[in-house]
Design a protein around this motif. Structure first.
Motif, PDB file in Angstrom:
ATOM      1  N   LEU A  51      36.812  45.552  41.097  1.00 26.47           N
ATOM      2  CA  LEU A  51      37.318  44.196  40.897  1.00 26.47           C
ATOM      3  C   LEU A  51      37.820  43.944  39.473  1.00 26.47           C
ATOM      4  O   LEU A  51      37.157  44.296  38.502  1.00 26.47           O
ATOM      5  CB  LEU A  51      36.209  43.195  41.251  1.00 26.47           C
ATOM      6  N   ASN A  52      38.983  43.317  39.394  1.00 28.31           N
ATOM      7  CA  ASN A  52      39.590  42.887  38.136  1.00 28.31           C
ATOM      8  C   ASN A  52      38.835  41.645  37.628  1.00 28.31           C
ATOM      9  O   ASN A  52      38.820  40.609  38.293  1.00 28.31           O
ATOM     10  CB  ASN A  52      41.066  42.554  38.437  1.00 28.31           C
ATOM     11  N   ARG A  53      38.231  41.741  36.459  1.00 28.71           N
ATOM     12  CA  ARG A  53      37.409  40.640  35.942  1.00 28.71           C
ATOM     13  C   ARG A  53      38.205  39.340  35.793  1.00 28.71           C
ATOM     14  O   ARG A  53      37.697  38.252  36.027  1.00 28.71           O
ATOM     15  CB  ARG A  53      36.805  41.028  34.583  1.00 28.71           C
ATOM     16  N   GLN A  54      39.473  39.497  35.417  1.00 28.55           N
ATOM     17  CA  GLN A  54      40.314  38.332  35.186  1.00 28.55           C
ATOM     18  C   GLN A  54      40.465  37.465  36.448  1.00 28.55           C
ATOM     19  O   GLN A  54      40.626  36.253  36.357  1.00 28.55           O
ATOM     20  CB  GLN A  54      41.699  38.790  34.698  1.00 28.55           C
ATOM     21  N   VAL A  56      38.172  36.854  38.694  1.00 26.87           N
ATOM     22  CA  VAL A  56      36.993  35.997  38.791  1.00 26.87           C
ATOM     23  C   VAL A  56      37.104  34.862  37.768  1.00 26.87           C
ATOM     24  O   VAL A  56      36.845  33.688  38.054  1.00 26.87           O
ATOM     25  CB  VAL A  56      35.701  36.805  38.522  1.00 26.87           C
TER      26      VAL A  56
END
Lengths: 473, 95
Positions: A51-54, A56
């Protein structure tokens, strides 16, 4: 019989990230087909999505901006279905525990404020694109878009007219753009909207049978499609018929909705938790950090424009309809401190050629617009000449001082220079002079007009008035 | 019975599998046995136990929002049964 319209919207906003939601492929729009793909987004066996933190972070921003509650534990689920634009055979989405729930935004229609509920907003991946062949029974698949992060925003069925639906859509659009989490481009498909719509007799509790509308790629098309569907459903109900629950495509060229009959079957998505993606836990520290980074949002900015700049609600609403336009106004206002005049000028002159979102592309900088308006105040040019200068600024991006100088447009405020012309006009028009002296003061307009004609509009009008008074008196 | 023939037929349809009637019968009894075995777990008292979705107790595995190299266009299309130019080709599903 009178009917009440009930509408709920599902919005898909592509998130503004550099890379996709579960892999490092670029999300750039417009690349050649199938050049921004990798084993993860192509759905090859054995790959691991991360998952791309951005994504979230963007979800948290949206939740905070819409007073939604944030689920502290988030999970991703697989939504299973077959379609050629979905290479894995499932879409990674959120089912239980979406990032945001129970939010609300205020909209305003015809002066009345109304709160519209947001059921939920969740993170998911976009699918690819299909291009259908004109002759052969085949479709071409471009998977560049596959895996682009989306925020799906589902409203409560709180909307009671096409106008309310469009106002809500515009509000969400403004919010995601203010937050800078989506570019909101409806034409490029980065901000899409489906609508559920039904009618029920006024006063009825139970909802009528709904249809789902798709393929509306502009605010105007959303409005037109919903208006069409209200009429279509009302006609069916008035004839004693029953609305068929189905998905309809809006055809903007023919201006009607069209059934996707037979193209769909009852959905059975068999959601289950995606074992490849571990839960996301959002703690207070994360939420508070994001809260601290939130920009001023459209409603707050509008209120501040009314309070600080003493603008009418209407002006403030237009000026804050996009972050870019609001920024533009504030930058110009620092240099030209007459907010209402500035607002008028932006409203009548600038928004004719540029929309609230494209204002940044306008060659007239806030600095140059402020300078132009200051030149009117200082008496260097008249309001009328200013419009000519502004046209030139729009076309060339040049600064107003240079244009006025080059085209010799400066207002003539020199008494001596104007006095000769004033005397000539008086000498050439004895009839009007007689009328004036008999008390027909309206003739003053004629004299000033003559002078303007002679000076190509460059005479200072106050001075012109004064000189004629003096010479005729 | 833990599963009916109709349910098996439905699951097969969702998975785009074509089963002959005798296969439906055979698979129904096989799945029934499997589900019966798994149903043993129902004997446990799980009241107050949160649903387990992941076997390991970890959370927040993230990547930074950075672009990495995508596949070469030709390699991306290598496994496709049908391709044309830059595209994968599939039978048309909307007429």
């Amino acid at each position: 019989m009178e009917f009440e319209t009930v509408i709920g919207l599902e919005i898909h906003a592509q998130m503004k990230t550099r890379s996709k939601i579960f892999c490092g492929c670029s999300t750039e729009f417009g690349a050649p087909p199938n050049t921004q793909v990798c084993p993860v987004c192509l759905g090859m066996p054995g790959v691991l999505p991360v998952l791309n933190r951005q994504v979230v972070e963007n979800g948290i921003k949206f939740a905070l901006a819409t007073s939604s509650s944030i689920n502290r534990e988030n999970r991703f689920a697989r939504k299973n279905y077959f379609y050629p634009d979905l290479p894995k055979g499932y879409q990674i989405s959120q089912f239980e525990l979406p990032i945001a729930e129970h939010g609300a935004v205020d909209i305003e229609v015809d002066g009345a404020v109304k709160t519209v509920g947001i059921t939920r907003a969740h993170m998911e991946e976009d699918a690819g694109k299909l291009v259908h062949d004109d002759r052969e029974p085949v479709s071409y698949v471009d998977l560049n878009r596959t895996g682009t992060p989306l925020l799906e925003i589902v409203s409560e069925p709180d909307l009671r007219s096409p106008e309310e639906a469009v106002a809500y859509l515009k509000k969400i659009h403004a919010i995601v753009r203010y937050l800078d989490i989506s570019d909101g481009n409806m034409q490029e498909g980065s901000f899409r909207c489906d609508a559920n719509i039904s009618l029920r007799p006024v006063g009825a509790e139970e909802l009528g049978i709904r249809t789902e509308l798709k393929n509306m790629n502009s605010f105007r098309n959303v409005q037109l499609a919903l208006e069409f569907e209200v009429r279509r459903q009302r006609d069916i109900l008035l004839d004693g018929g029953e609305v068929v629950q189905e998905t309809l495509l809006w055809d903007p060229d023919r201006g009607c909705t069209e059934s996707m009959r037979g193209k769909e079957e009852a959905h059975d998505y068999r959601y289950f938790p995606d074992p490849d993606l571990v839960p996301v836990v959002i703690d207070d520290a994360w939420i508070e950090r994001v809260r601290g980074e939130l920009p001023e949002l459209p409603d707050a900015r509008r209120k501040r424009f009314v309070a600080d700049y003493e603008l009418p609600e209407y002006d403030a609403g237009i000026l804050t309809s996009s972050r870019e336009l609001a920024d533009y106004f504030e930058a110009a206002c620092m240099l030209y401190p007459n907010p209402k005049k500035l607002s008028n000028w932006i409203g009548t002159e600038m928004l004719r050629d540029y929309g609230p979102e494209t204002i940044a592309a306008c060659p007239v900088t806030p600095h140059n617009l402020a300078r132009l308006l200051n030149m009117i105040e200082e008496g260097t040019i008249s309001g009328k000449i200013a419009k000519t200068v502004f046209g030139e600024m729009l076309a060339t991006g040049a600064d107003p001082d240079a244009i006025v100088k080059e085209k010799d447009l400066a207002q003539v405020s020199d008494e001596g220079e104007l006095l000769n012309a004033v005397r000539e006009i008086i000498a050439a028009n004895p009839e009007q002079v007689r009328q004036f002296r008999e008390g027909k003061t309206k003739v003053m307009g004629f004299f000033v007009g003559q002078l303007m004609k002679q000076t190509k509009g460059q005479a200072n009008p106050q001075l012109a008035n004064k000189l004629f008074q003096q010479e005729l008196g | 019975m833990k599963i009916t023939k109709e349910e098996v037929a439905q699951v097969a349809r969702l998975a785009r599998l074509e089963l002959r009637p005798e296969e439906v019968a055979r698979i129904t009894s096989q799945l029934d046995a499997i589900l019966g075995y798994v149903a043993k777990l129902d004997e446990l008292d799980t009241q107050g136990v949160a649903t387990t979705t992941h076997s390991r107790d970890i959370a927040n595995a993230f990547r930074d929002d950075e672009v990495s190299q995508s596949l070469d266009h030709d390699r991306a299309l290598t496994n496709a049964p049908l391709q044309k130019g830059e595209y994968f080709v599939v039978p048309r599903i909307i007429t």
